[in-house]
Scaffold this motif. Structure first.
Motif, short mmCIF file in Angstrom:
data_model
loop_
_atom_site.label_atom_id
_atom_site.label_comp_id
_atom_site.label_asym_id
_atom_site.label_seq_id
_atom_site.Cartn_x
_atom_site.Cartn_y
_atom_site.Cartn_z
N ALA A 37 0.82 -1.22 0.00
CA ALA A 37 0.00 0.00 0.00
C ALA A 37 0.85 1.26 0.00
O ALA A 37 0.31 2.36 -0.16
N MET A 38 2.18 1.12 0.16
CA MET A 38 3.03 2.30 0.32
C MET A 38 3.07 3.19 -0.91
O MET A 38 3.22 4.41 -0.80
N LEU A 39 2.92 2.62 -2.10
CA LEU A 39 2.90 3.46 -3.29
C LEU A 39 1.68 4.38 -3.27
O LEU A 39 1.77 5.56 -3.63
N ALA A 40 0.54 3.83 -2.81
CA ALA A 40 -0.66 4.66 -2.70
C ALA A 40 -0.53 5.67 -1.56
O ALA A 40 -0.98 6.82 -1.67
N PRO A 53 10.21 2.11 0.89
CA PRO A 53 10.93 1.18 1.78
C PRO A 53 11.15 1.71 3.19
O PRO A 53 11.37 0.93 4.12
N SER A 54 11.08 3.05 3.38
CA SER A 54 11.32 3.63 4.71
C SER A 54 10.26 3.23 5.71
O SER A 54 10.50 3.22 6.92
N VAL A 241 8.37 -1.93 -5.36
CA VAL A 241 8.97 -1.03 -6.35
C VAL A 241 9.53 -1.82 -7.52
O VAL A 241 9.33 -1.46 -8.69
N MET A 242 10.23 -2.94 -7.23
CA MET A 242 10.84 -3.74 -8.30
C MET A 242 9.79 -4.32 -9.23
O MET A 242 9.90 -4.23 -10.45
N VAL A 365 20.64 -0.55 0.84
CA VAL A 365 20.24 -1.22 -0.41
C VAL A 365 19.20 -0.39 -1.14
O VAL A 365 19.15 -0.40 -2.38
N ARG A 366 18.38 0.35 -0.40
CA ARG A 366 17.41 1.25 -1.05
C ARG A 366 18.15 2.28 -1.92
O ARG A 366 17.76 2.55 -3.06
#
Length: 409
Positions: A37-40, A53-54, A241-242, A365-366
């Motif tokens: 849901a983080m993209l939204a 990713p945070s 994200v990938m 890595v982010r």
């Protein structure tokens, strides 16, 4: 040290781990449902998707920052009191995040929610290891891992549904309800521990931690834990994200892609339960890590031969997660038992090292992923597993040799 009468695994004694794993499931799905849901969420707050990713790294950082207190506190006042209070705190934080209006306050509440991770690792796991015999404790940990893995299996699918049909807010409401339900089970079924540690000044806590961290065996076994578990953690943090942004997966395709990867971890835990009584304790790790190294090489191969990228990503991560399944619980047991200091303090020391490693590696890595994309992710996984074959492997070999010489199977 706290004393809980050691018991064998049975249907009756299993009720406490089942109540604990319900809370563990709540805490884990608190990450696995939120990540897709983080993209939204970042779009709603008007910030870049690079913040996605945070959410996970701040969750892990919150788990690391209070372990030094909760572990020793549970040694002194009892694990049950600390665990029950921690569950209620987690429930409150899940409800408060519904009120956030920007990414900063959202991440602050994610940090506070992450304390639930420490409640599990520094208090709950210590209680499991004290309550059950050695091999039974490892079986219980593997069984709990399989049940809690429903979180990353269901989380992406449920998260995708929430994004498409309602709102991410409902996810936190459901998580809070599950955690609150676990509180009643823990209150009823968790054994009471008898506090027998002498009252000492606060400075003695730091003396205990210093003693633990100076123990070479503890460091070897504990540093092995992030090396073994980090590739899957990176997958959970970065795969939205990938897969969605870079490779064009739909939300549902992203959720379905998690099944073989996390299925590998479930299968690994099942295999561990089946073989643990047949092999010398620790041999499964020597089987699992070469499998993980192979998985990391498959990831790198997928980046080199782009036509097979998706297949190599899924196959490589499945091998990595399977190897983790037959290795992690044993390594955790060895780490916790590597010091004679009170187990709440040792478990807290493990938790801090593990969570801080997770936070810094995920953030590193982010950044690497932003610069180098999938090659940065794949090479990071390979390097982590390759590092295990240095100091941690040497310490494990030493532990196995000493157990063999002392006649411990």
């Amino acid at each position: 040290m706290q004393k809980v009468k050691t018991t064998t695994l049975s249907r009756a004694t299993l009720m406490f781990p089942l109540a604990l794993v319900l809370f563990e499931f709540s805490v884990y799905i608190g990450n696995d449902l939120v990540q897709p849901a983080m993209l939204a969420i970042t779009k709603e707050f008007g910030v870049s998707s690079s913040w996605a990713p945070s959410s996970m790294s701040f969750y892990l950082l919150g788990g690391a920052c209070v372990a030094w207190l909760l572990g020793p506190l549970s040694d002194r006042i009892g694990r049950k009191k600390v665990l029950l209070a921690g569950v209620l705190f987690f429930v409150l934080c899940c409800l408060l995040i519904l009120l956030t209006q920007n990414i900063e306050s959202f991440l602050a509440l994610r940090f506070l929610q992450g304390i639930g991770l420490t409640v599990i690792s520094a208090v709950g796991y210590a209680a499991i290891q004290e309550t059950f015999e050695e091999r039974d404790a490892i079986k219980v940990m593997a069984l709990m891992a399989n049940i809690s893995l429903l979180a990353p299996l269901l989380g992406p699918v449920v998260g995708a549904f929430l994004i498409d049909h309602v709102s991410w807010h409902w996810g936190f409401i459901g998580i809070a309800l599950l955690a609150f339900l676990s509180w009643f089970g823990l209150k009823a079924k968790m054994p009471e521990s008898q506090v027998s540690i002498r009252k000492q000044p606060l400075s003695h806590i730091f003396y205990d931690f210093k003693k633990v961290y100076k123990n070479k065996r503890f460091l070897g076994m504990t540093l092995a834990l992030p090396m073994v578990s980090m590739p899957l953690m990176l997958w959970i943090a970065l795969s939205p994200v990938m897969l969605v942004e870079e490779l064009g997966f739909s939300s549902m395709q992203y959720g379905l892609a998690q099944f073989p990867v996390l299925g590998g971890l479930i299968l690994g835990n099942i295999v561990l339960i089946k073989i643990i009584d047949k092999l010398a304790l620790g041999q499964s790790v020597l089987i699992g890590l070469p499998i993980m190294l192979l998985g990391s090489l498959v990831l790198v191969a997928g980046v080199i031969w782009q036509d097979y990228l998706i297949w190599c990503l899924i196959a490589g991560m499945t091998l990595l997660s399977f190897g983790e399944g037959i290795s992690f619980s044993v390594l955790y047991r060895f780490a916790l038992m590597s010091s004679e200091v009170s187990k709440g303090t040792v478990a807290a020391a493990v938790s801090m090292l593990l969570m801080f490693s997770f936070f810094f590696i995920i953030e590193l890595v982010r950044v690497l992923y932003e610069q180098f994309h999938l090659i940065g992710y794949s090479m990071s996984c390979f390097i982590l597993i390759a590092l295990w074959f240095t100091f941690p492997r040497a310490i494990l070999k030493q532990v196995l040799l000493e157990r063999k010489q002392s006649g411990v199977f």
